[in-house]
Design a protein around this motif. Structure first.
Motif, PDB file in Angstrom:
ATOM      1  N   TYR A 171     -21.673  27.174  19.394  1.00 24.06           N
ATOM      2  CA  TYR A 171     -20.582  27.804  18.927  1.00 24.06           C
ATOM      3  C   TYR A 171     -20.029  28.674  20.174  1.00 24.06           C
ATOM      4  O   TYR A 171     -18.584  28.748  20.104  1.00 24.06           O
ATOM      5  CB  TYR A 171     -21.097  28.681  17.775  1.00 24.06           C
ATOM      6  N   THR A 214     -17.890  26.312  22.173  1.00 27.29           N
ATOM      7  CA  THR A 214     -16.684  26.133  21.586  1.00 27.29           C
ATOM      8  C   THR A 214     -15.725  27.003  21.723  1.00 27.29           C
ATOM      9  O   THR A 214     -14.241  26.866  22.152  1.00 27.29           O
ATOM     10  CB  THR A 214     -16.842  25.633  19.975  1.00 27.29           C
ATOM     11  N   LEU A 215     -16.047  28.390  21.393  1.00 29.79           N
ATOM     12  CA  LEU A 215     -15.317  29.679  21.422  1.00 29.79           C
ATOM     13  C   LEU A 215     -14.622  29.689  23.238  1.00 29.79           C
ATOM     14  O   LEU A 215     -13.517  29.926  23.004  1.00 29.79           O
ATOM     15  CB  LEU A 215     -15.889  30.861  21.402  1.00 29.79           C
ATOM     16  N   SER A 274     -12.187  27.351  23.816  1.00 28.33           N
ATOM     17  CA  SER A 274     -10.773  27.370  22.805  1.00 28.33           C
ATOM     18  C   SER A 274      -9.820  28.391  23.478  1.00 28.33           C
ATOM     19  O   SER A 274      -8.419  28.549  23.074  1.00 28.33           O
ATOM     20  CB  SER A 274     -11.046  27.866  21.693  1.00 28.33           C
ATOM     21  N   ARG A 283     -11.605  20.811  26.063  1.00 27.83           N
ATOM     22  CA  ARG A 283     -11.808  21.498  24.977  1.00 27.83           C
ATOM     23  C   ARG A 283     -12.666  20.980  23.913  1.00 27.83           C
ATOM     24  O   ARG A 283     -12.599  19.578  23.620  1.00 27.83           O
ATOM     25  CB  ARG A 283     -10.476  21.500  24.073  1.00 27.83           C
ATOM     26  N   THR A 291     -13.469  20.561  20.199  1.00 28.58           N
ATOM     27  CA  THR A 291     -12.712  21.072  19.051  1.00 28.58           C
ATOM     28  C   THR A 291     -13.534  20.883  17.838  1.00 28.58           C
ATOM     29  O   THR A 291     -14.393  19.944  17.743  1.00 28.58           O
ATOM     30  CB  THR A 291     -11.509  19.836  18.833  1.00 28.58           C
ATOM     31  N   LEU A 292     -13.743  21.802  17.056  1.00 31.87           N
ATOM     32  CA  LEU A 292     -14.598  22.045  16.054  1.00 31.87           C
ATOM     33  C   LEU A 292     -14.194  21.148  14.630  1.00 31.87           C
ATOM     34  O   LEU A 292     -13.054  20.980  14.425  1.00 31.87           O
ATOM     35  CB  LEU A 292     -15.043  23.255  15.539  1.00 31.87           C
ATOM     36  N   GLY A 338     -13.641  20.681  10.773  1.00 28.82           N
ATOM     37  CA  GLY A 338     -13.572  21.510   9.506  1.00 28.82           C
ATOM     38  C   GLY A 338     -13.286  23.004   9.831  1.00 28.82           C
ATOM     39  O   GLY A 338     -12.928  23.611  10.900  1.00 28.82           O
ATOM     40  N   GLU A 339     -13.663  23.816   8.657  1.00 28.05           N
ATOM     41  CA  GLU A 339     -13.395  25.170   8.757  1.00 28.05           C
ATOM     42  C   GLU A 339     -14.437  26.157   8.525  1.00 28.05           C
ATOM     43  O   GLU A 339     -15.589  25.367   8.256  1.00 28.05           O
ATOM     44  CB  GLU A 339     -12.503  25.491   7.314  1.00 28.05           C
ATOM     45  N   ARG A 369     -20.571  22.182  11.379  1.00 27.86           N
ATOM     46  CA  ARG A 369     -19.492  21.792  12.293  1.00 27.86           C
ATOM     47  C   ARG A 369     -19.890  21.656  13.635  1.00 27.86           C
ATOM     48  O   ARG A 369     -19.417  21.356  14.739  1.00 27.86           O
ATOM     49  CB  ARG A 369     -18.463  23.105  12.369  1.00 27.86           C
TER      50      ARG A 369
END
Lengths: 331, 295, 322, 245
Positions: C252, C255-256, C259, C271, C273-274, C276-277, C293
């Protein structure tokens, strides 16, 4: 001239206030070529949103008192055209994406019907055909289960998804120009990254030009071909993106770039521009930036600098741009 | 030391004058609001000075020779079936009607503030209990509730005030509670909580002052409602006992003589309508000034 | 950093009950903060980052006691908050202050700036009116404002100036810890850097500790000594600022970081990319909350919750790292 | 009382329930017409004044609305009788004819009282429609619709109106109490045999079982109306979903 999609000349917007008329945008010139992404950067109140609303013909009067200048789009001066003509191009050959996806969709209608509407305003199209195309658009902007989402209301979607819906709506009539007003400001970092990727991707497939209005230099670096920096209602610097970052020529642009904390590299004390943006009613004489500028001289206090072209496409409104560029060479 | 005190006093007064000037500057832009304020001041002035202004005693002076007389120089608004002077009755009626509505609204606002503050600030079970009661009282239409209360209490002036106060208090409680809830979670109140400020300080220094403007707006509106309610009650014979004049009472008397003596009903009606109009204009003006959301 | 910690959190949880139906019965919990432990040392800036809904602001409010923790223990200077007497609690409230996100709602519009700044002294000291005024004008100077401003009302100031006033109020009682809840996210870029610099200067001057809550990674990186990354109510990674940004471990965190928009048009990152939400915190996934995710998720991630394991001052909560 | 037995009138010895059943149709008809009149006047007036904000149209509409909220309905009733029945003779001044007997006469008798009753409500609803429309027209999504190329007709009549309906319905619901209360006075003036008149008569006769019955009946109507209002909310605001609890 043929490649120019939009040509703004001497755009000036005045607002009525209880304290008298206030000029929010002062004779701004710029153009957008077909298929390119242009950034319009500045802090709140610099006139970037008002300029874009003027292009869309969406400034209500009141409070607008007067809109001067020329906005050429598709061989027509929009400021001289009838409201009906403006309406016929809005959402059709020119569309807009707004900042806050939470409040930009009508809460009382399904997202599908709102995309249908964007087509129905401009084309004679059967309801089920519109629906099919809306679902296709939703799929295109990366919404899973578009058939299901079509029937949902805005409050049932997350912020990121709503912004995707807004984008789908803007694309509904294959516009030549999309104005994106801070499209990622209200979103989380990871969602922002997704939306920026989507915009870059769509731009390639749809070939629309984009005016990207933002305050975030990072967003500019990610998406724009060319940038215009606005300060206090004027464009102070204009350059291709890489040139702007490498050969910054205006002290305000320099300040903006240097006041963002860097992720990479060693920690240095942040640069900060002293003071705050002047209010429109007591705009300083001469160069509007001089009270906050470290390069300012008596010349800046007295005379407003002209716009100079330093290199093809690199224009700046500053008396001392040579010093600003020289300083970077030294660092 | 004394000198310091004096300057402080002067400073306070200066501050108040400064605030009033700032208020007037914004408020006076709306001509209709100023007009409303003028009407309200005029009516209140008349109500206070009524005994001096009235040419006749509204109850005792009975001009038998001139019953149901047209408006004339002696009887500006004419006379009623007993030969009483309508002009004097309308003037004195102003006093009665205004006294009733001002008392009723003030009492209900006071009750509403106490209940609303406790309920909104303390929350939990107290809030639950109080709001159930308030909801219960609000499930009757105001006028009918007042009629029922009057039927139970018997009609005299004190009871009208009590009835209207009981009817309006829940509405004020709801308003105050709502404002308290919205102010309670404002960051400036949280800042005081983080600092360790006492409940008393938070309630009286930070929450209460912010409740006052919506309260003032609602009070203005309810003055108007109370005047209408008093008139309605009197009009159906449940208000101010005869022969005491109130605007509703005079209308009640005039009903039977509508065709031959319309002036008996027209003048008190005009008085009510003008007063309520003034209060509404004033209320709108205050709302525009105090509640920027409505602009 | 081998000093004794100023603030210690042990497995702090904050659940909000979900009430549904006619009888308002509790049908579940929103686990806003779901077992968080960390320490803040004297003089350090501890950054707390995460996306909206990760529980970082709730945690800040629990620490300053605006909210009561559902479970767990918060210790301030060796003393547990739950065991404090009323007197000790008041002392605690003197030593821990907060700076809020919204410079427009954090100042009472009906109070003059002077009165706002005098209020902390009214609550905690016996100073006379005159002495309080002196203090207030000192504070205004300290945060770079004119002492004459004490006579003005909040609406007469810009966002950046209001945030300075908020900082002055937090500094009034010489606290040991200030919880800063997104103090610069409502401000323009050029004003942001002014406020960040001000906070840094004040820390150098007074040796105060800051708990800096924000969603803007570059700001947190700039100001913090150590940073914790939160996801759905848990800390997923905790390390020094340098370490976290040069050697991110948790998927995570990676990913952050990927981004963040590029700093320069030629330095665009690859990048991640994750999918879903962010899941609903009322009904978070079983096991590792990020597994739905996570591009690297395995069977184990769906079953057990990974603990936050530290080695060399770099703590990660991920099955794939250990 | 819970079993539906409200007792007997002390005066006429009729069952209270029977009395209420006899009187209810007239009151309901009166209220319905008043509501209809108020909505038909108020919503267009409110829309016009919001769309033509700060123009002569706006001021005119607001003046009418202000008169509406300022004139007491009994006085309006008296004036209407004076002008339209006593002077002009267009309408009967008092009395009531049931709809089953003669529809035309029924309407003729109720026209003036319904107008007297609905005028106040119309004023309130006009003001609410205007302020709620003004609020909605400021919202971002209205700008979105314009940016899509929507005509003003679509913007106002489709989007703005639907979003304004929630506060309008709320105010109609709340002020249903005013309508109910107003019937007391209006029925008395126009001698309509409704429950309002029944209430006044029984108050004078100290007929407590009937008073109790009327108040209870009105409270029940009030609660039913709140229910209808809640159902309308669900239609106009998709965020309200009663299935979720």
């Amino acid at each position: 001239m043929n490649s120019r999609l939009l040509d703004v000349k001497g755009l000036t917007v005045q607002f009525h206030t209880p304290d008298g008329p206030v000029e929010v945008v002062s004779s701004v010139d710029f153009h957008v070529n077909k298929g390119e992404t242009v950034g319009l950067v500045g802090e709140s109140g610099c006139g970037k949103s008002v300029s874009s609303m003027a292009i869309m013909g969406l400034i209500p009067s009141p409070p607008a008192k007067q809109i001067g200048g020329e906005i050429w789009f598709q061989e027509k001066n929009l400021l001289a055209e009838s409201p009906d003509y403006l309406r016929s191009i809005r959402g059709n050959s020119m569309s807009m994406i707004f900042q806050d996806p939470m409040s930009s969709l009508d809460p009382a209608f399904t997202v599908g019907s709102q995309i249908d509407e964007a087509m129905q305003f401009h084309q004679k199209i059967a309801a089920n055909e519109a629906k099919e195309r809306s679902i296709e658009l939703l799929r295109r902007v990366g919404i899973s289960n578009p058939e299901l989402r079509y029937h949902e209301y805005p409050h049932q979607l997350s912020g990121g998804m709503r912004q995707r819906v807004m984008i789908a709506m803007a694309l509904a009539c294959n516009p030549q120009l999309i104005i994106a007003d801070e499209p990622t400001t209200a979103l989380d970092v990871t969602v922002q990254a997704q939306i920026l990727d989507l915009l870059n991707d769509l731009r390639q497939t749809f070939g629309s030009a984009i005016i990207m209005i933002t305050h975030d230099m990072g967003v500019v670096a990610e998406t724009c071909d060319r940038v215009m920096v606005m300060y206090a209602g004027q464009i102070v610097e204009e350059a291709p993106t890489e040139v702007l970052f490498d050969q910054t020529a205006h002290p305000y642009t320099e300040g903006l770039l240097r006041s963002i904390p860097k992720i990479s590299g060693k920690k240095v004390k942040l640069y900060s521009i002293p003071g705050s943006v002047p209010l429109q009613r007591d705009m300083p004489k001469g160069c509007r930036f001089h009270p906050r500028c470290s390069y300012a001289t008596s010349l800046c206090q007295e005379k407003e600098p002209p716009i100079q072209e330093l290199a093809p496409g690199h224009r700046v409104k500053c008396w001392h741009s040579d010093q600003v560029i020289a300083k970077q060479g030294g660092v | 030391m004394e000198y310091v005190e004096i300057t402080k006093e002067a400073e306070k007064k200066g501050q108040f004058a400064e605030q009033m000037r700032a208020f007037w500057k914004v408020f006076s832009i709306r001509k209709t609001a100023v007009f409303g304020l003028a009407i309200v001041c005029f009516v209140i002035l008349i109500a206070i000075l009524a005994p001096l202004l009235a040419p006749f005693d509204p109850v005792e002076d009975v001009d038998y020779g001139n019953r149901i007389a047209n408006p004339s120089a002696t009887h500006l608004f004419g006379t009623d079936e007993f030969g009483r002077d309508i002009f004097s009755r309308v003037l004195m009626g102003a006093q009665v009607s205004i006294a009733i509505s001002v008392s009723a609204v003030t009492i209900s606002a006071a009750i509403g503030i106490v209940i609303g503050l406790i309920s909104g600030y303390y929350g939990r079970w107290v809030d639950n209990v109080l709001m159930r009661i308030v909801d219960g009282l609000m499930s009757f239409p105001p006028i009918l509730f007042a009629i029922a209360l009057m039927a139970a209490l018997g009609n005299n002036m004190g009871n009208i005030i009590v009835a209207l106060a009981v009817v309006y208090a829940p509405l004020f409680a709801r308003l105050v509670r709502g404002t308290v809830l919205s102010v309670k979670n404002k960051e400036y109140v949280e800042a005081i909580q983080v600092m360790g400020g006492s409940h008393i300080r938070i309630l009286f220094k930070h929450i209460l002052p912010n409740c006052l403007s919506p309260l003032l707006i609602q009070m203005t509106t309810y003055f108007a409602y109370a005047i209408l309610a008093e008139a309605s009650l009197s009009f159906i014979g449940l208000g101010v006992p005869q022969p005491e004049p109130s605007w509703g009472n005079i209308l009640y008397d005039g009903r039977q003589y509508m065709l031959e003596a319309p002036w008996i009903t027209v003048f008190p009606g005009v008085a009510i309508a003008v007063t309520v109009l003034g209060l509404n204009l004033l209320g709108d003006g205050l709302r525009d000034y105090l509640d920027p959301r409505m602009k | 950093m081998d000093k004794t910690p100023l603030l210690e959190l042990h497995d702090v949880k904050k659940y909000y009950p979900i009430k549904q139906g006619l009888l308002r019965r509790q049908t579940g919990n929103v686990k806003a903060v779901d077992g968080v432990s960390f320490q803040v040392y004297p003089g350090e800036t501890f950054g707390l980052v995460g996306e909206s809904g990760c529980g970082k602001s709730t945690l800040g409010r629990v620490i300053v006691q605006l909210l009561q923790a559902t479970a767990g223990e918060i210790q301030f200077g060796k003393k547990g908050i739950s065991t404090m007497s009323a007197k000790e609690k008041l002392a605690f409230k003197r030593e821990v202050q907060m700076i809020f996100q919204d410079p427009f709602s954090s100042l009472n519009p009906r109070q003059k700036i002077g009165d706002i700044l005098e209020e902390p002294y009214c609550i905690h000291t016996e100073l006379t009116k005159h002495e309080r005024r002196e203090k207030a004008s000192e504070l205004l100077q300290k945060v770079g404002l004119n002492p004459m401003h004490a006579e003005r009302y909040p609406h007469q100031f810009s966002g950046g100036q209001r945030q300075r006033i908020g900082i002055a109020r937090a500094l009034a009682l010489n606290p040991k810890l200030i919880v800063c809840d997104e103090p610069v996210s409502a401000l323009d870029v050029s004003i942001q850097s002014q406020i960040i610099n001000l906070l840094e200067e004040l820390q150098e001057e007074t040796g105060i500790s800051l708990l800096f809550i924000a969603h803007d990674l570059s700001v947190v990186k700039h100001i913090s000594h150590r940073i914790a990354v939160m996801y759905l109510g848990n800390i997923v990674e905790l390390a020094t600022a340098e370490e976290l940004f040069t050697n991110p471990q948790h998927p995570y965190t990676r990913t952050l970081l990927s981004s963040i928009p590029a700093e320069h048009p030629r330095k665009k990152r690859e990048r991640i990319t994750l999918a879903g939400e962010i899941p609903n915190p009322a009904n978070p996934p079983q096991g590792c909350k990020f597994h739905t995710r996570c591009p690297y998720a395995e069977e184990a991630c769906k079953k057990t919750v990974p603990p936050l394991i530290e080695s060399n001052g770099h703590a990660v909560a991920c099955h794939l790292i250990q | 009382m819970l079993s539906g037995d409200l007792g007997h009138s002390l005066v006429s010895d009729k069952e209270v329930l029977t009395l209420l059943w006899e009187r209810l149709p007239a009151t309901m008809a009166l209220i319905m017409y008043a509501l209809l009149i108020s909505v038909v006047i108020a919503i267009p007036l409110g829309i016009i004044s919001a769309v033509r904000h700060n123009t002569r149209w706006d001021y005119g509409a607001m003046l009418i609305a202000l008169i509406g909220v300022s004139v007491p309905n009994f006085w309006a009733g008296l004036l209407l009788i004076m002008t339209f029945s006593l002077h002009l003779g267009w309408f009967p001044s008092t009395g009531y004819v049931d709809v089953t007997q003669n529809l035309w006469k029924h309407l003729e008798h109720l026209a003036l009282p319904a107008f007297a009753l609905g005028f106040l409500q119309a004023g309130i609803v006009t003001r609410m429609t205007r302020s709620s429309m003004l609020e909605v027209l400021k919202q971002d999504y209205i700008c979105t619709i314009r940016a899509k190329g929507g005509t003003e007709k679509v913007v106002i009549l489709k989007h703005a109106l639907k979003n304004s309906m929630i506060p309008i319905i709320t105010i109609i619901g709340i002020n249903f109490g005013l309508l109910l209360g107003g019937t007391v006075v209006v029925e008395t003036i126009f001698s309509i045999p409704g429950i309002g008149q029944l209430l006044v008569q029984s108050v004078f006769n100290r007929d407590y079982p009937v008073i109790q019955g009327v108040i209870l009946c009105v409270a029940v109507i009030y609660v039913l109306i709140s229910l209808v209002v809640d159902l309308l909310y669900a239609y106009f605001d998709p965020k309200i979903d009663y299935n979720e609890g």
